[in-house]
Design a protein around this motif. Structure first.
Motif, PDB file in Angstrom:
ATOM      1  N   ALA A   1      43.552  42.768  44.278  1.00  0.00           N
ATOM      2  CA  ALA A   1      42.670  42.989  43.071  1.00  0.00           C
ATOM      3  C   ALA A   1      43.251  44.076  42.017  1.00  0.00           C
ATOM      4  CB  ALA A   1      41.265  43.381  43.212  1.00  0.00           C
ATOM      5  N   PHE A   2      43.862  45.279  42.995  1.00  0.00           N
ATOM      6  CA  PHE A   2      44.600  46.318  42.130  1.00  0.00           C
ATOM      7  C   PHE A   2      45.702  45.620  41.135  1.00  0.00           C
ATOM      8  CE2 PHE A   2      47.933  49.358  41.843  1.00  0.00           C
ATOM      9  CZ  PHE A   2      47.464  50.302  41.309  1.00  0.00           C
ATOM     10  N   ALA A   3      46.687  44.718  41.814  1.00  0.00           N
ATOM     11  CA  ALA A   3      47.740  44.352  41.145  1.00  0.00           C
ATOM     12  C   ALA A   3      47.114  43.487  39.987  1.00  0.00           C
ATOM     13  CB  ALA A   3      48.599  43.577  42.197  1.00  0.00           C
ATOM     14  N   GLU A   4      45.952  42.834  40.318  1.00  0.00           N
ATOM     15  CA  GLU A   4      45.433  41.817  39.160  1.00  0.00           C
ATOM     16  C   GLU A   4      44.717  42.349  37.954  1.00  0.00           C
ATOM     17  OE1 GLU A   4      43.614  38.605  41.423  1.00  0.00           O
ATOM     18  OE2 GLU A   4      45.399  37.882  41.935  1.00  0.00           O
ATOM     19  N   GLN A   5      44.627  44.053  38.211  1.00  0.00           N
ATOM     20  CA  GLN A   5      44.038  44.829  37.307  1.00  0.00           C
ATOM     21  C   GLN A   5      42.476  44.502  37.320  1.00  0.00           C
ATOM     22  OE1 GLN A   5      46.064  46.849  36.228  1.00  0.00           O
ATOM     23  NE2 GLN A   5      47.679  45.593  36.870  1.00  0.00           N
ATOM     24  N   SER A   6      42.071  44.179  38.378  1.00  0.00           N
ATOM     25  CA  SER A   6      40.506  43.820  38.335  1.00  0.00           C
ATOM     26  C   SER A   6      39.793  44.666  39.300  1.00  0.00           C
ATOM     27  CB  SER A   6      40.299  42.399  38.799  1.00  0.00           C
ATOM     28  OG  SER A   6      40.853  42.047  39.924  1.00  0.00           O
ATOM     29  N   LEU A   7      39.865  45.634  39.415  1.00  0.00           N
ATOM     30  CA  LEU A   7      39.270  46.874  40.152  1.00  0.00           C
ATOM     31  C   LEU A   7      38.520  47.826  39.215  1.00  0.00           C
ATOM     32  CD1 LEU A   7      41.355  48.240  43.244  1.00  0.00           C
ATOM     33  CD2 LEU A   7      39.602  46.537  43.056  1.00  0.00           C
ATOM     34  N   ALA A   8      37.413  48.255  39.503  1.00  0.00           N
ATOM     35  CA  ALA A   8      36.782  49.419  38.625  1.00  0.00           C
ATOM     36  C   ALA A   8      37.270  50.691  38.915  1.00  0.00           C
ATOM     37  CB  ALA A   8      35.420  49.431  38.984  1.00  0.00           C
TER      38      ALA A   8
END
Lengths: 315, 409
Positions: free
Chosen positions: B30-37
């Motif tokens: 999720a970090f690499a996909e830029q989907s973390l808050a």
């Protein structure tokens, strides 16, 4: 409002509020997951990631950000539903091998890597007499495809370490302690003022900045890779690395001077340092990238023990 | 690129975390996909700053480079536009400026001359330069226009050549970028920006050679296209050439239509990127290029295959208007040799029988019912028999390669 309810109750209410919607999106029915079990999965995921003091809004945002269709698929596979497996294989089998090939860069290693992961996904290990699939740990935070790549990469990095341990048994002790804690023994540097200055300069950076520096200068990651990690343009990272390196030098210099070093002496200390580093970087660039991780990991330890002439051991 | 002091690296390297505290694969993904808050992102970032293993994992797990391909393609387009538009504009502006200055000068001069000859009965001597000045003024404009003509003439040609072969461009555009950035000293920051242009030239040269080699065995349609373009490039009318290459008549689908025919000896491999782009690889999966079937929806093929008149009617519109920008989001792809079927969100099915050079939109229908929902899977056991299932639970089958479809209850 905050923490007025225990987190589990908060999650439960958020899940029951959103379940109809998420359930409809997930396509659970076709792959054999009941609505109730999907609700439980959602609650588990939310509990895993939400901090104890999370607000209801945070819980909702988290649930809504999940990739519910892929989460349902993965969990249905883990639960052993055949229709789910069929879909999973169609969508991901080819990709799994391709990703493994890209990570391992060599066909037989890639097949091996992918096969191992397959076995884990299917669930070879058993717990309490039940097959445990690795897919049961997928939580839908990122894409399933990305998750598979990450798991492959983790397996690859782990295996790397294991192979290496087999190759050089005499270093096993070191390998074992590698992740235990910060280096316990540190030979005092000939000039601790440089280290002190470095520490204070690094401490002033954000974790993102330290990450970028480490990825670029230590790991040898390319600017493009770092840019993609952070979701920014390559030129942004390029400027950032440049600026950071300059700022660090300046700060270290200032700190050393502040500690009573003559400017010239401080500059010299830094200069020697940088020259060594250049050799270092050139060497790591000419090295086969497959050997990169370990040789780089090893260097500082050796260096810490025999300051001054450690380079030849690295090869 | 600046270097950092070694003491810094040593410190960065020495910061290690205790075992067991690595973020799980989900968070890293999720970090690499830029989907973390923000909160979680900060935690993962903190870990990554200290943990070389997780950094290595996350870099290894980066997806195949659709982004790179897309951006390099975009930059090809930008370069092409720039190559053509900017110098042309610049020359045009220069020519216009000189014209204005010259004509104003001439007018002024002749006015004054006339005044002078009339008023003070001056010798004819001075009037002669005025006339000879007038002549150059028109000549001043002509060389300019000729340069302009040359420019516009050469621009579409090189554009055509680069367009014909985007693959080497993608390579030369992206690969040296990393290298140059690493090896280049303090100018590392500028190197990536400066690189694409020489790459352009190389690509042009390479593809010119390839074009020459391949012209004989090009498929019929492609030969027509390239011949037409060669003719167009040689067209002595600058205005048409200029508008043709910057405007609509340079087919935006050209790169996709022609490049595979130059390379299609081996059937490509197909995949769908996480973002839903359809991609193929000619080198066994090392590099992937994004294919947008909308860029090359073939109306002829459409009539052959699509029995839904709406679909074949819509295809040319797509080609004209939506093609360059509209990227459908794919969910499923099935390939067998050069036969490829790909399905998108909202149930659009594309088919190609030449490995992706020409596409047709296929709209399965039976007794008035059409496909609904997202296409989630496509299976073809052989080129004739296949089935397509959707997120709404529909299952469509064909036994004649997509000519007719049957909806399973």
């Amino acid at each position: 409002m905050r923490a007025s309810k225990p987190i589990s109750a908060l999650v439960q209410s958020a899940v029951s509020e959103l379940l109809p919607d998420l359930h409809a999106k997930s396509g659970c029915e076709k792959i054999g997951l009941t609505r109730e079990s999907f609700g439980e999965i959602l609650a588990d995921v939310a509990m895993k990631y939400l901090p104890a003091e999370a607000s209801p809004a945070e819980a909702r945002t988290l649930l809504l950000s999940l990739r519910v269709d892929e989460l349902a698929l993965a969990r249905a596979c883990a639960a052993g539903h055949n229709s789910a497996w069929e879909i999973f294989l169609i969508r991901y089998r080819e990709k799994l091998y391709q990703s493994a090939l890209r990570i391992a860069r060599e066909d037989s290693a890639a097949r091996d890597l992918a096969d191992t992961l397959y076995a884990e996904l299917y669930g070879t290990g058993t717990r309490d007499g039940e097959r445990v699939s690795k897919l049961a740990s997928f939580t839908g935070r990122g894409s399933l495809e990305g998750w598979l790549r990450t798991v492959l990469a983790q397996e690859f990095v782990n295996r790397y370490r294991r192979t290496r341990r087999l190759v050089s048994l005499d270093e096993e002790g070191e390998e074992g302690s590698q992740f235990a804690a910060p280096e316990p023994e540190r030979v005092p540097s000939p000039d601790s003022r440089l280290e002190l200055a470095t520490d204070s300069a690094l401490a002033s950076l954000s974790s993102e900045e330290r990450m970028v520096l480490a990825a670029y200068f230590l790991d040898g990651s390319t600017l493009a890779e770092i840019a993609r990690l952070l979701g920014v343009h390559e030129s942004t990272i390029s400027r950032k690395v440049d600026k950071l390196a300059k700022a660090l030098r300046k700060k270290i210099l200032a700190h050393m001077i502040q500690q009573g070093m003559a400017r010239r002496q401080a500059e010299e200390a830094l200069e020697v340092d940088v020259r060594d580093l250049r050799l270092d970087i050139r060497r790591s660039l000419t090295q086969d990238s497959s050997g990169r991780a370990f040789s780089e990991k090893r260097e500082p330890r050796v260096e810490a023990r025999t300051p001054g002439g450690p380079r030849e051991i690295g090869n | 690129m600046q270097n950092v002091p070694k003491s810094v690296l040593k410190r960065l390297q020495e910061t290690r975390l205790g075992a067991g505290s690595h973020p799980d694969a989900d968070l890293l993904t999720a970090f690499a996909e830029q989907s973390l808050a923000d909160r979680e992102r900060a935690l993962v970032m903190q870990h990554l700053a200290a943990c070389s293993d997780c950094r290595e994992v996350i870099v290894l797990a980066l997806p195949e480079t659709p982004a790179q391909i897309v951006t390099s393609r975009a930059s090809v387009r930008a370069d092409r536009g720039g190559l053509l538009a900017w110098p042309t504009l610049r020359w045009a502006a220069l020519a216009a400026g000189i014209l204005v200055v010259a004509s104003v000068g001439v007018l002024e001069y002749s006015h004054r001359d006339q005044d002078r000859t009339i008023a003070s009965n001056f010798t004819v001597k001075d009037a002669v330069p005025a006339i000879s000045n007038e002549a150059p003024s028109s000549q001043v404009a002509t060389p300019m226009e000729e340069t302009k003509r040359e420019l516009t003439l050469s621009a579409p040609r090189s554009q055509m050549l680069t367009a014909l072969e985007p693959a080497p461009k993608a390579n030369s555009g992206t690969q040296p970028r990393g290298l140059a950035a690493r090896s280049g000293g303090s100018d590392g920051g500028m190197a990536p920006r400066a690189l694409p242009r020489p790459g352009d030239r190389e690509a042009a040269v390479i593809s010119e050679n390839q074009l020459a080699q391949n012209r004989t065995d090009l498929p019929m349609q492609d030969r027509n296209i390239s011949n037409a373009d060669v003719v167009k490039a040689k067209d002595p009318l600058p205005a048409q050439a200029a508008s043709g290459s910057s405007g609509a008549s340079a087919p935006p689908g050209l790169p996709l239509q022609t490049s595979p025919s130059l390379m299609l000896r081996v059937p490509p491999r197909w995949t769908i990127s996480p973002a839903g782009a359809l991609q193929r690889s000619f080198d066994g999966g090392n590099t992937w290029e994004t294919v947008n079937p909308n860029m090359s929806v073939d109306s002829a093929a459409d009539q052959n295959l699509g029995q839904n008149p709406d679909a074949s009617g819509a295809a040319p519109d797509q080609k004209k208007e939506a093609a360059p920008n509209f990227h459908p989001i794919f969910r499923a792809v099935a390939a067998s040799g050069l036969e490829v079927w790909a399905g998108t969100l909202a149930g659009v099915l594309y088919h190609t029988s030449d490995g992706g050079s020409h596409w047709a939109r296929v709209a399965p229908s039976e007794a008035g019912a059409t496909i609904t929902g997202d296409i989630v899977s496509i299976q073809f056991s052989d080129p004739q028999q296949g089935r397509v299932s959707t997120s709404t639970g529909e299952l469509w089958t064909t036994f004649d390669g997509g000519q007719t479809w049957h909806k399973q209850p």
